[in-house]
Write an enzyme that holds these catalytic residues in place. Structure first.
Site, short mmCIF file in Angstrom:
data_model
loop_
_atom_site.label_atom_id
_atom_site.label_comp_id
_atom_site.label_asym_id
_atom_site.label_seq_id
_atom_site.Cartn_x
_atom_site.Cartn_y
_atom_site.Cartn_z
N ASP A 1 119.68 86.03 168.31
CA ASP A 1 120.23 86.55 169.58
C ASP A 1 119.24 87.53 170.22
O ASP A 1 118.50 88.21 169.50
CB ASP A 1 121.56 87.26 169.29
N GLY B 1 117.04 86.41 175.69
CA GLY B 1 117.16 86.70 177.12
C GLY B 1 116.85 88.15 177.42
O GLY B 1 116.10 88.48 178.34
N ASN C 1 126.73 76.67 174.28
CA ASN C 1 125.52 76.94 175.08
C ASN C 1 125.32 75.97 176.24
O ASN C 1 124.52 76.22 177.15
CB ASN C 1 124.26 76.95 174.20
C1 FPP Z 1 120.24 83.53 171.93
O1 FPP Z 1 119.61 84.49 172.75
C2 FPP Z 1 119.33 82.44 171.67
C3 FPP Z 1 119.58 81.13 171.93
C4 FPP Z 1 120.83 80.65 172.53
C5 FPP Z 1 118.60 80.10 171.62
C6 FPP Z 1 117.83 80.33 170.37
C7 FPP Z 1 116.61 79.54 170.46
C8 FPP Z 1 115.41 79.85 169.95
C9 FPP Z 1 115.10 81.03 169.13
C10 FPP Z 1 114.26 78.97 170.19
C11 FPP Z 1 114.27 77.81 169.27
C12 FPP Z 1 115.16 76.82 169.88
C13 FPP Z 1 115.22 75.55 169.60
C14 FPP Z 1 116.19 74.75 170.40
C15 FPP Z 1 114.37 74.94 168.54
P1 FPP Z 1 120.23 84.74 174.19
O2 FPP Z 1 119.55 83.81 175.13
O3 FPP Z 1 121.71 84.60 174.14
O4 FPP Z 1 119.81 86.22 174.44
P2 FPP Z 1 120.60 87.30 175.31
O5 FPP Z 1 121.91 87.53 174.62
O6 FPP Z 1 119.69 88.50 175.25
O7 FPP Z 1 120.74 86.75 176.69
#
Ligand code: FPP
Length: 225
Positions: free
Chosen positions: A8, A11, A56
């Protein structure tokens, strides 16, 4: 030892640098490689990574397409890294409902690493714990119409019944939720929340997981011996 990791904060990592969210996911892939290298160093046998949840799909198309593109294009390019490090790749989740090019990319690394035996890396993709339990029940019902279902039956029909339950589930970015991750087999998993955003993870955070687990007293519903 089996470590479940909720990745997590990609973003937030990007937003803090005035970058698009996708830049955070790309950096997340780099963190993923550091984390696996560390897990191998500390003799972790299984790592399950929450890469894309059944929820997602609600994100903007551009972000979903970017993540699917990573599976279709970037992941197959990492096959030599996986093989050199003895990583056996498996997938947990509703694989059949993924776009065809993502399925092809994943199939290539699954096939290319099937004999690797230093660590098993499970990518939870199009994964939801509730969805997995429902699919497990349906698999059982199809084979045993009319028969009452037991806890063991559900266990035996999960996506990867041969993989032991996680010992610890750790989440980055300081969040303290399971968010539908490994709902069935996390029943007795230890939970750890680490403040660092996922793109900042590496050996230090894996060491934190291992140290924390070594200090927990695990009773599995019984009494301390
Ligand atoms: C959560 O962070 C992350 C994800 C939903 C995707 C995780 C993916 C990777 C680490 C890359 C590898 C991926 C694949 C498909 C091989 P967030 O986007 O929810 O972060 P935030 O809460 O700060 O917005």
């Amino acid at each position: 030892m089996h470590l479940g990791l909720i990745m997590d904060g990609n973003g937030r990592w990007a937003t803090r640098r005035s970058l698009p969210r996708t830049a955070g996911h790309l950096e997340g892939v780099k963190a993923l490689k550091r984390v696996i290298a560390a897990a191998i160093k500390y003799n972790v046998e299984y790592v399950t990574l929450y890469a894309f949840s059944t929820e997602n799909w609600k994100r903007p198309d551009q972000e979903v397409n970017y993540l699917m593109g990573l599976l279709a294009k970037k992941l197959p390019g990492e096959l030599p890294f996986c093989q050199e490090n003895g990583m056996r790749i498996l997938v947990r989740g509703n694989f059949d409902a993924l776009p065809e090019d993502a399925r092809k990319g994943l199939s290539k690394v699954i096939e290319g690493t099937k004999d690797c035996d230093r660590i098993t890396v499970i990518l939870a993709i199009n994964y939801g714990g509730q969805d997995e339990i429902a699919r497990a029940c349906n698999r059982f019902i199809e084979k045993n119409p009319g028969k009452p279902i037991t806890v063991k039956d559900i266990e035996n029909n999960l996506d990867l019944p041969q993989i032991p339950a996680p010992d610890m589930i750790a989440r980055s970015a300081g969040e303290m939720r399971l968010s539908n991750f490994m709902l069935w087999d996390s029943a007795y998993a230890e939970f750890l929340s680490i403040e660092d955003l996922w793109p900042d993870w590496g050996e230090e955070q894996i060491k934190m997981c291992i140290d924390a687990l070594s200090k927990r007293v695990r009773k599995f519903g019984g009494l301390v011996k």
